[in-house]
Design a protein around this motif. Structure first.
Motif, mmCIF file in Angstrom:
data_model
loop_
_atom_site.group_PDB
_atom_site.id
_atom_site.type_symbol
_atom_site.label_atom_id
_atom_site.label_comp_id
_atom_site.label_asym_id
_atom_site.label_seq_id
_atom_site.Cartn_x
_atom_site.Cartn_y
_atom_site.Cartn_z
ATOM 1 N N LEU A 12 0.833 -1.190 0.000
ATOM 2 C CA LEU A 12 0.000 0.000 0.000
ATOM 3 C C LEU A 12 0.870 1.244 0.000
ATOM 4 C CD1 LEU A 12 -2.615 -0.964 2.746
ATOM 5 C CD2 LEU A 12 -2.921 -1.046 0.273
ATOM 6 N N GLY A 13 0.371 2.298 -0.575
ATOM 7 C CA GLY A 13 1.075 3.573 -0.574
ATOM 8 C C GLY A 13 0.574 4.424 -1.720
ATOM 9 N N TRP A 73 -8.564 -3.290 -2.116
ATOM 10 C CA TRP A 73 -7.896 -4.186 -1.169
ATOM 11 C C TRP A 73 -8.656 -4.466 0.112
ATOM 12 C CZ3 TRP A 73 -6.620 -1.905 3.497
ATOM 13 C CH2 TRP A 73 -6.496 -0.518 3.516
ATOM 14 N N THR A 74 -9.731 -3.771 0.381
ATOM 15 C CA THR A 74 -10.398 -3.970 1.666
ATOM 16 C C THR A 74 -11.040 -5.346 1.798
ATOM 17 O OG1 THR A 74 -12.325 -2.803 0.798
ATOM 18 C CG2 THR A 74 -10.777 -1.524 2.145
ATOM 19 N N LEU A 75 -11.242 -6.052 0.701
ATOM 20 C CA LEU A 75 -11.815 -7.397 0.777
ATOM 21 C C LEU A 75 -10.745 -8.483 0.889
ATOM 22 C CD1 LEU A 75 -14.690 -7.065 -1.840
ATOM 23 C CD2 LEU A 75 -14.815 -6.852 0.656
ATOM 24 N N LEU A 76 -9.479 -8.099 0.782
ATOM 25 C CA LEU A 76 -8.394 -9.074 0.899
ATOM 26 C C LEU A 76 -8.181 -9.476 2.350
ATOM 27 C CD1 LEU A 76 -5.710 -7.532 -1.499
ATOM 28 C CD2 LEU A 76 -7.151 -9.521 -1.909
ATOM 29 N N ASP A 77 -7.530 -10.598 2.537
ATOM 30 C CA ASP A 77 -7.157 -11.065 3.871
ATOM 31 C C ASP A 77 -5.645 -11.316 3.843
ATOM 32 O OD1 ASP A 77 -7.349 -11.917 6.488
ATOM 33 O OD2 ASP A 77 -7.894 -13.968 5.940
ATOM 34 N N PRO A 78 -4.842 -10.239 3.885
ATOM 35 C CA PRO A 78 -3.398 -10.403 3.733
ATOM 36 C C PRO A 78 -2.742 -11.030 4.959
ATOM 37 C CG PRO A 78 -3.895 -8.142 4.292
ATOM 38 C CD PRO A 78 -5.215 -8.841 4.104
ATOM 39 N N ASN A 79 -1.594 -11.663 4.719
ATOM 40 C CA ASN A 79 -0.770 -12.170 5.806
ATOM 41 C C ASN A 79 0.245 -11.117 6.247
ATOM 42 O OD1 ASN A 79 -1.329 -14.638 3.802
ATOM 43 N ND2 ASN A 79 -1.427 -15.316 5.932
ATOM 44 N N VAL A 80 0.595 -10.211 5.319
ATOM 45 C CA VAL A 80 1.562 -9.142 5.581
ATOM 46 C C VAL A 80 1.091 -7.896 4.836
ATOM 47 C CG1 VAL A 80 3.977 -8.397 5.339
ATOM 48 C CG2 VAL A 80 3.481 -10.824 5.707
ATOM 49 N N VAL A 81 1.211 -6.732 5.489
ATOM 50 C CA VAL A 81 0.960 -5.451 4.829
ATOM 51 C C VAL A 81 2.283 -4.698 4.784
ATOM 52 C CG1 VAL A 81 -0.199 -3.203 4.990
ATOM 53 C CG2 VAL A 81 -1.464 -5.304 5.506
ATOM 54 N N VAL A 82 2.623 -4.189 3.604
ATOM 55 C CA VAL A 82 3.839 -3.395 3.428
ATOM 56 C C VAL A 82 3.413 -1.992 3.019
ATOM 57 C CG1 VAL A 82 6.053 -3.185 2.252
ATOM 58 C CG2 VAL A 82 5.083 -5.466 2.668
ATOM 59 N N LEU A 83 3.662 -1.022 3.904
ATOM 60 C CA LEU A 83 3.370 0.375 3.615
ATOM 61 C C LEU A 83 4.585 0.960 2.914
ATOM 62 C CD1 LEU A 83 1.798 1.385 7.041
ATOM 63 C CD2 LEU A 83 0.618 0.639 4.962
ATOM 64 N N ARG A 111 -7.186 -7.802 13.339
ATOM 65 C CA ARG A 111 -6.124 -8.796 13.166
ATOM 66 C C ARG A 111 -4.907 -8.446 14.030
ATOM 67 N NH1 ARG A 111 -5.235 -10.715 8.000
ATOM 68 N NH2 ARG A 111 -3.512 -11.770 9.026
ATOM 69 N N SER A 112 -4.806 -9.005 15.203
ATOM 70 C CA SER A 112 -3.661 -8.731 16.078
ATOM 71 C C SER A 112 -2.401 -9.472 15.618
ATOM 72 C CB SER A 112 -3.990 -9.119 17.517
ATOM 73 O OG SER A 112 -4.274 -10.512 17.590
ATOM 74 N N ASP A 113 -2.549 -10.378 14.651
ATOM 75 C CA ASP A 113 -1.417 -11.167 14.163
ATOM 76 C C ASP A 113 -0.839 -10.641 12.850
ATOM 77 O OD1 ASP A 113 -3.648 -11.799 12.603
ATOM 78 O OD2 ASP A 113 -3.013 -13.871 12.298
ATOM 79 N N LEU A 114 -1.296 -9.485 12.379
ATOM 80 C CA LEU A 114 -0.916 -8.976 11.068
ATOM 81 C C LEU A 114 0.363 -8.133 11.143
ATOM 82 C CD1 LEU A 114 -1.709 -8.640 8.045
ATOM 83 C CD2 LEU A 114 -2.950 -6.580 8.751
ATOM 84 N N PRO A 115 1.463 -8.620 10.565
ATOM 85 C CA PRO A 115 2.678 -7.799 10.531
ATOM 86 C C PRO A 115 2.513 -6.641 9.539
ATOM 87 C CG PRO A 115 3.175 -10.088 9.975
ATOM 88 C CD PRO A 115 1.696 -9.940 10.016
ATOM 89 N N ILE A 116 2.927 -5.454 9.963
ATOM 90 C CA ILE A 116 2.914 -4.270 9.111
ATOM 91 C C ILE A 116 4.350 -3.786 8.992
ATOM 92 C CG2 ILE A 116 2.065 -1.917 8.816
ATOM 93 C CD1 ILE A 116 -0.373 -2.738 10.523
#
Length: 192
Positions: A12-13, A73-83, A111-116
């Motif tokens: 994202l960006g 992207w709001t309907l995705l269920d990502p494992n990692v988000v990269v800003l 999602r408390s398990d989502l790495p950003i």
């Protein structure tokens, strides 16, 4: 043989910060060739951009999504988000704080398990631009800490500087999301 674990990575960006060039260089580019011609453009319609990798002798399938539009992207269920932001553009880093981190929490706050991760792109432009508009490493790391990102990385897709380091760190985080420990950093932001 089992299919490799799939890991969804959402970049994202703001538009034009270098997300597509970064992905093009990783997915289609020639690793040792720093010329502009070696970076083949990716088309948005081809998303997700898939890449099979081996990390610690295990196969993984990485599925990258690249967007500057929340509707995509709001309907995705990502494992990692990269800003992602452009190191030579102060407004792109301001938008990380004022827009992208907020939208990420709004969409995935449950999602408390989502790495950003925070990724500074166009590192090659740091010394070639107006010093008042350029973001230096210390400031970027501070923003990463303030926004509670798990890691800070930076690179240049054009020159290849730190590209493999940043991608390796991204892969490490992605692989960790498939384990019980998960991909979150221990105790705050790490500079990679």
């Amino acid at each position: 043989m089992d299919d490799p674990p799939e890991v969804t990575i959402l970049l994202l960006g703001d538009a034009e910060v270098g997300k597509s060039t970064f992905l093009s260089r990783i997915i289609k580019g020639s690793p040792g060739d720093a010329s502009k011609e070696s970076i083949n453009p990716l088309r948005d319609g081809d998303q997700p951009f898939e890449l099979d990798i081996r990390f610690h002798d295990r196969p993984y399938r990485l599925k990258f999504y690249d967007t500057a539009s929340p509707e995509n992207w709001t309907l995705l269920d990502p494992n990692v988000v990269v800003l992602c932001y452009d190191i030579s553009s102060r407004p792109s880093l301001v938008n990380i704080k004022n827009r992208w981190i907020k939208e990420t929490h709004r969409a995935f706050g449950h999602r408390s398990d989502l790495p950003i991760l925070l990724l500074g792109l166009k590192r090659d432009l740091r010394s070639k631009t107006d010093p008042n508009g350029t973001i230096h490493l210390e400031e970027a790391y501070r923003i990463a800490q303030e926004t509670r990102c798990d890691k800070y990385m930076e690179c240049s897709a054009m020159t290849g500087e730190l590209l493999h380091v940043a991608f390796g760190d991204l892969c490490r985080t992605a692989a960790m999301t498939t384990t019980a420990k998960g991909g979150l950093s221990d105790g705050g932001c790490l500079v990679m």
